[in-house]
Design an enzyme around this catalytic site. Structure first.
Site, short mmCIF file in Angstrom:
data_model
loop_
_atom_site.label_atom_id
_atom_site.label_comp_id
_atom_site.label_asym_id
_atom_site.label_seq_id
_atom_site.Cartn_x
_atom_site.Cartn_y
_atom_site.Cartn_z
N SER A 172 -94.37 61.76 35.93
CA SER A 172 -95.26 62.63 35.21
C SER A 172 -94.40 63.48 34.80
O SER A 172 -95.08 63.80 33.55
CB SER A 172 -95.43 63.67 36.97
OG SER A 172 -95.52 62.81 38.00
N GLN A 213 -82.49 59.34 36.52
CA GLN A 213 -84.06 59.03 36.28
C GLN A 213 -83.82 59.46 34.57
O GLN A 213 -83.67 60.32 33.60
CB GLN A 213 -84.55 60.33 36.55
CG GLN A 213 -84.88 60.05 38.02
CD GLN A 213 -85.85 61.00 38.28
OE1 GLN A 213 -85.43 61.89 39.43
NE2 GLN A 213 -87.19 61.38 38.14
N HIS A 220 -87.34 68.65 44.01
CA HIS A 220 -88.65 69.45 44.08
C HIS A 220 -88.93 70.51 45.04
O HIS A 220 -90.01 71.11 45.34
CB HIS A 220 -89.98 68.61 43.40
CG HIS A 220 -89.54 69.01 41.85
ND1 HIS A 220 -89.49 69.48 41.01
CD2 HIS A 220 -89.81 67.77 40.75
CE1 HIS A 220 -90.01 69.50 39.38
NE2 HIS A 220 -89.70 67.97 39.78
N GLU A 224 -87.35 60.41 32.03
CA GLU A 224 -88.78 61.41 32.26
C GLU A 224 -88.42 61.98 30.73
O GLU A 224 -89.72 62.77 31.16
CB GLU A 224 -88.32 61.94 33.46
CG GLU A 224 -87.32 62.98 33.29
CD GLU A 224 -87.23 63.20 35.41
OE1 GLU A 224 -88.47 63.23 36.00
OE2 GLU A 224 -86.29 63.65 35.74
#
Length: 256
Positions: A178, A151, A50, A153
């Site tokens: 998130s 990760q 990001h 997510e």
């Protein structure tokens, strides 16, 4: 050897379930990364997913951390062997792989970091990671000194957490709060009870497989709660967040 590349101290600390406090680096600047390194964090994520980072911006940041005890961890933009290979060659040993949903994807990430026959990493005899050919035992030591953190997510990742955590070569599980919240229908609200319950479940399943778990938690109360739940490597803030909060506070002090 006299360059202290091996053993990978961050990998050793994770395996020993030692608490590691970290920070996120998103400003893509060697100056801010150097400041973070001087602050005393155990590990730093240099974000390539990001943040506006690539090989050319990450090399100066690795140089800036040369004299720091903070372990650099790169979050690659995607679980792609060529991208991972380039990050290995410029000197990263610790990897955060985003959006891993299956055991097969976890195994692919591991294979991307290992030389044959254990993996599929391409061989370059002279690159930054082996100090341009001056580290005599680099090929013998590299495979066993790479850290792979995956990760989770998404709901599919949660459903497959046991298989992912059991994957050989995976050193840790990291929760992306998130994206997980968004996947669960609570976009922008990682504090929702259902999301928090799922985070706790991921931690528990990782622990059941002997794998350390981590998370990004820029709110102190959240970070302390996750540590109580068993998280062992927690990023407690980001350079961008600290910079924004500090400058806003300074402006407000004199403008309001």
């Amino acid at each position: 050897m006299n360059n202290a590349i091996f053993p990978n101290k961050f990998k050793v600390a994770l395996a020993a379930q030692q608490v590691q406090i970290g920070c996120w680096s998103a400003l893509a600047s060697p100056i801010t990364t150097e400041v973070l390194g001087l602050a005393g964090f155990d590990w730093l994520v240099l974000d390539g997913e990001h943040a506006p980072n690539d090989v050319t911006t990450l090399i100066p940041q690795l140089m800036a951390l040369k004299g720091s005890a903070s372990a650099p961890v790169v979050r690659v933009p995607t679980n792609e062997p060529v991208i991972i290979k380039r990050m290995l060659d410029i000197g990263f040993y610790n990897f955060l792989i985003p959006f891993v949903e299956t055991q097969e994807e976890a195994a692919r990430a591991v294979a991307s970091t290992r030389y044959p026959p254990e993996g599929i990493r391409g061989v370059s005899v002279s690159h930054r990671a082996n100090m341009f050919g001056t580290v005599p035992d680099y090929f013998a030591q590299s495979n066993k000194n790479i850290t792979i953190i995956v990760q989770i997510e998404s709901q599919l990742g949660v459903d497959n957490v046991d298989a992912i955590a059991a994957t050989e070569g995976v050193d840790g599980i990291f929760v992306g709060p998130s994206d997980l919240a968004a996947a669960m229908g609570h976009l922008g609200n990682a504090s929702h009870p259902d999301v928090q319950q799922t985070i706790q479940h991921i931690f528990a399943r990782a622990k059941a497989h002997g794998k350390p778990c981590g998370i990004l938690a820029p709110v102190e109360a959240d970070a302390r709660r996750y540590l109580e739940w068993g998280a062992t490597f927690v990023a407690v803030g980001s350079d961008l967040g600290v910079f924004r909060a500090g400058t806003q506070k300074l402006a407000d002090t004199f403008k309001k």
